[in-house]
Design a protein around this motif. Structure first.
Motif: not given
Lengths: 268, 303
Positions: A78-86, A167-180
Motif C-alpha cells: 500500500x505504501x511502497x508501490x511507487x518504490x516497486x515501480x521506481x 533496491x529502488x535507490x540502486x536504480x539511480x546508479x544502475x537504471x535497471x535493477x529488475x534482476x537484483x
C-alpha cells in the motif's frame, strides 16, 4: 503538518478512486492475485499430507508462518508501490515530476500510488491464513501477544519496505535493477515460506543477516509458537523484528538521501 | 536569478551566463544544441560536470525542496501532472502541495483556464487529453504557481495560434509583475514576441546573449525603407546605402544600421523633396538567428 495530512488524504482518495474505477475488474484482479499466491500454500499442503510435519512444524503452524509474509507484504505494498515501480519511473523520466515539487520526494512516491489489487490479494490471503491457523496453533491470545504481533507486523513491513527502498535507490546508479530485485527479494521470499531451520547454514545466514526475512515471519512466529528448532538461535532474535525494521529502514533512507544527489534525469 | 559559471554538461561546454530578475529570456538553438540540458541544469535535474550553477543564489540540486516553492518548471515531454487524475484534481493537489490560499488559487485558475481554454475538459483525466490539450494544462500548471522564476522548455509545441497568443499575453503580464522567465522554443515567432533578451546556443556553445535590438545591429543590420515622394526624385548618391530601386513615385532603400540611421536617410530626402509615406522594414529576427546558427532545416526540429 495539516497540509501534509490533507495532501496524504487527497493522494490516497485519488489513488483508490483510480484503482477501483471499474469495480468488477478490481474484484477479479484482486482475486487473481489471491489465487496466484495461494498456489504456494497448496504445494505446502500436499507436501504435509505426506510428511505430517516439517522439522516439527505442522500444517497449521506453517500456515501461520506463511500468513505473516502475506499480511506484511499486503500492508507494505500500500505504501511502497511507487518504490516497486521506481525503475520504470526513472527510465521513463516521470520521476522528475516528484523531484520538481516542493515536498519530500519519498513522501510523494509513497502516497501517489498504491497497488490495491496486490494489497487485497496478498493481505487478504494473509488474513485468511491467519484466521484458519491462529486458533489451532496453541497460541494463548492475550493483550501482550496481540501487541507483540502488531509490532512484529510493523517491523516486517519496515524490513520489506527497506529492501524495496534500497533496491529502488540502486536504480539511480544502475537504471535497471529488475534482476537484483528478483534475486534478492522474490527468490529469498520463496525460502521464507518454510522454517529456516530446514535449510543449510548458508541459506540461514542469508535469511537472518543479508535479506533478513527470518525477522519478518520466522522469529515472530517462534515467539508465539516456541518450536524446538528455535534453540539453534539466540533468544534475543525473538524480540528484534521492530528494531531490525526501523534500523534497516533508516539505513535505506540514508542511502536514498545520499543517492538523490546523483540522480540524472533521463532524456525527453 | 540564474547564474552559470563555466558550466559543462553533455553537449554544453563552458557556458557562462547571468539572467537578472524580471527578464524574459529566450533560449534558442538548433536541435540537439543543449537547450533542454540548460533548463535541466537550471531546475536541478542535472548536476554540471564542470562549473557552477546558481539559481536564486543557491545550488538547485542541493536545495530542491525549498527551492521549488519559488521555481516552476515545464519541460516538454515530461508528465508533470498525474495522468490518472482529472485536470482539476491535479490542480487541487498542486494547491495543497504549494500551500496556496484556496480563493486566491481558484481566482488564478479561472483566469488561466479561460485564457488557455481548457475549462471545457477540466474534469477529464489527463491521460484522456490530446497532446495539444495536455500541453495547455501542463503549461497552466507551471504558470498558476506564480513563482519567482519560471522555466519553460518548448511550451508552445502542439498549441494552436490562439493558445500561443494567450500564452504570450500571460507571460508578458507575469514579467511585468516581476517574474523572471526562461523560455526555450523552436518557434521563433513566439520567442521574438515574448522575450526581452535572447540567448543563442550553437553545438553546446553560447554564441550570443543580449537584447534583440543588439542582435539585429550586430549580426544583420540591413534595413529596408520604402518612401513615397511627391516632386523631384531625391539624389542620395552621397549616402552609404547598399542599393535602391525605383517604382514610379516609390523608392526603396536598403541600408546598414551600423553606417547610417533611418532618421539620417529621411532627413537627407526631406531636404530635397516632399514625403507622402514612409515604411521601414526591420530584418526578421528569425532570419538573423538562422544565419548565425547556419542550420535552417535543423532549426525547426524540436529538441
Amino acid at each position: 503538518m495539516n497540509d501534509t495530512l490533507h495532501l496524504m488524504t487527497v493522494y490516497s482518495k485519488t489513488t483508490a478512486r483510480a484503482w477501483f474505477q471499474y469495480r468488477v475488474d478490481a474484484v477479479l484482479r484482486s482475486l487473481a492475485v489471491f489465487a496466484r499466491e495461494s498456489t504456494g500454500i497448496i504445494v505446502i499442503y500436499f507436501t504435509l499430507l505426506k510428511f505430517n510435519s516439517l522439522n516439527g512444524w505442522n500444517i497449521y503452524e506453517l500456515l501461520f508462518l506463511y500468513s505473516l509474509i502475506f499480511l506484511t507484504y499486503g500492508i507494505m505494498i500500500i505504501f511502497f508501490t511507487g518504490l516497486r515501480d521506481f525503475g520504470n519511473m526513472v527510465r521513463e523520466g516521470s520521476f522528475d515530476r516528484f523531484v520538481l515539487r516542493p515536498r519530500g520526494i519519498l513522501f510523494q512516491i509513497i502516497f501517489v500510488n498504491s497497488d490495491w489489487f496486490a494489497a487485497i490479494g496478498h493481505g487478504g490471503l494473509g488474513i485468511t491464513l491467519f484466521l484458519i491457523s491462529a486458533g489451532k496453533v496453541g497460541v494463548h491470545w492475550n493483550i501482550y501477544n496481540a501487541l507483540y504481533y502488531l509490532f512484529a507486523v510493523i517491523g516486517g513491513v519496515l524490513i520489506q519496505g527497506a529492501v524495496f527502498l534500497f533496491i529502488a535507490t540502486l536504480n539511480i546508479y544502475l537504471i535497471e535493477t529488475g534482476s537484483i530485485k528478483e534475486l534478492l527479494y522474490w527468490n529469498v521470499r520463496k525460502f521464507a515460506g518454510y522454517p529456516i531451520s530446514i535449510f543449510n547454514k548458508g541459506v540461514q545466514f542469508l535469511m537472518i543477516y543479508i535479506m533478513p526475512y527470518a525477522f519478518v515471519n520466522y522469529f515472530p512466529a517462534q515467539f508465539l509458537l516456541r518450536k524446538e528448532d528455535m534453540s539453534q538461535y539466540p533468544e534475543i532474535y525473538l524480540y528484534l523484528t521492530p528494531i531490525v525494521g526501523v534500523g534497516m529502514y533508516l539505513l535505506a533512507y540514508a542511502f536514498w538521501l545520499y543517492s538523490l544527489k546523483y540522480y540524472k534525469s533521463s532524456g525527453n | 536569478m540564474i547564474n552559470f559559471e563555466k558550466v559543462s554538461k553533455f553537449i554544453l561546454s563552458d557556458i557562462s551566463i547571468n539572467i537578472p530578475k524580471g527578464e524574459i529570456v529566450g533560449l534558442i538553438g538548433a536541435s540537439g544544441s543543449g537547450k533542454t540540458t540548460f533548463v535541466r541544469l537550471a531546475c536541478g535535474l542535472l548536476t554540471p560536470d564542470l562549473g557552477r550553477v546558481r539559481v536564486l543564489g543557491k545550488n538547485p540540486v542541493n536545495y530542491r525542496q525549498k527551492y521549488f516553492s519559488d521555481v516552476s518548471t515545464f519541460i516538454v515531454g515530461k508528465n508533470l501532472l498525474d495522468k490518472e487524475t482529472s485536470v482539476i484534481q491535479n490542480f487541487e493537489m498542486l494547491r495543497i502541495m504549494y500551500g496556496i490560499n484556496k480563493s486566491e488559487f481558484y481566482k488564478r485558475y479561472n483566469e488561466i483556464s479561460e485564457m488557455l481554454d481548457f475549462k471545457g475538459y477540466e474534469y477529464e483525466k489527463v491521460i484522456s487529453l490530446s497532446f495539444g490539450q495536455k500541453m495547455r494544462v501542463e503549461v497552466a500548471a507551471a504558470l498558476i504557481l506564480e513563482p519567482m522564476l519560471l522555466l519553460l522548455d518548448e511550451p508552445t509545441v502542439g498549441m494552436d495560434q490562439n493558445a500561443k497568443e494567450c500564452l504570450t499575453k500571460i507571460l508578458k503580464e507575469k514579467a511585468s509583475e516581476g517574474m523572471t522567465i526562461l523560455i526555450t522554443s523552436h518557434d521563433m515567432q513566439s520567442i521574438s514576441n515574448i522575450c526581452t533578451r535572447l540567448a543563442i546556443i550553437d553545438k553546446g556553445t553560447l554564441i550570443y546573449y543580449g537584447s534583440k535590438e543588439r542582435l539585429r545591429r550586430k549580426y544583420l543590420p540591413k534595413n529596408k525603407m520604402t518612401i513615397t515622394f511627391e516632386g523631384e526624385m531625391p539624389n542620395i548618391d552621397d549616402l552609404p546605402i547598399n542599393r535602391y530601386t525605383i517604382d514610379n513615385d516609390k523608392i526603396t532603400y536598403e541600408y546598414n544600421d551600423n553606417y547610417i540611421s533611418s532618421s539620417e536617410v529621411v532627413e537627407v530626402i526631406l531636404d530635397q523633396t516632399e514625403i507622402r509615406d514612409i515604411n521601414i522594414e526591420k530584418s526578421e529576427l528569425e532570419s538573423i538567428v538562422m544565419q548565425i546558427i547556419g542550420g535552417q532545416n535543423e532549426f525547426y526540429r524540436s529538441e
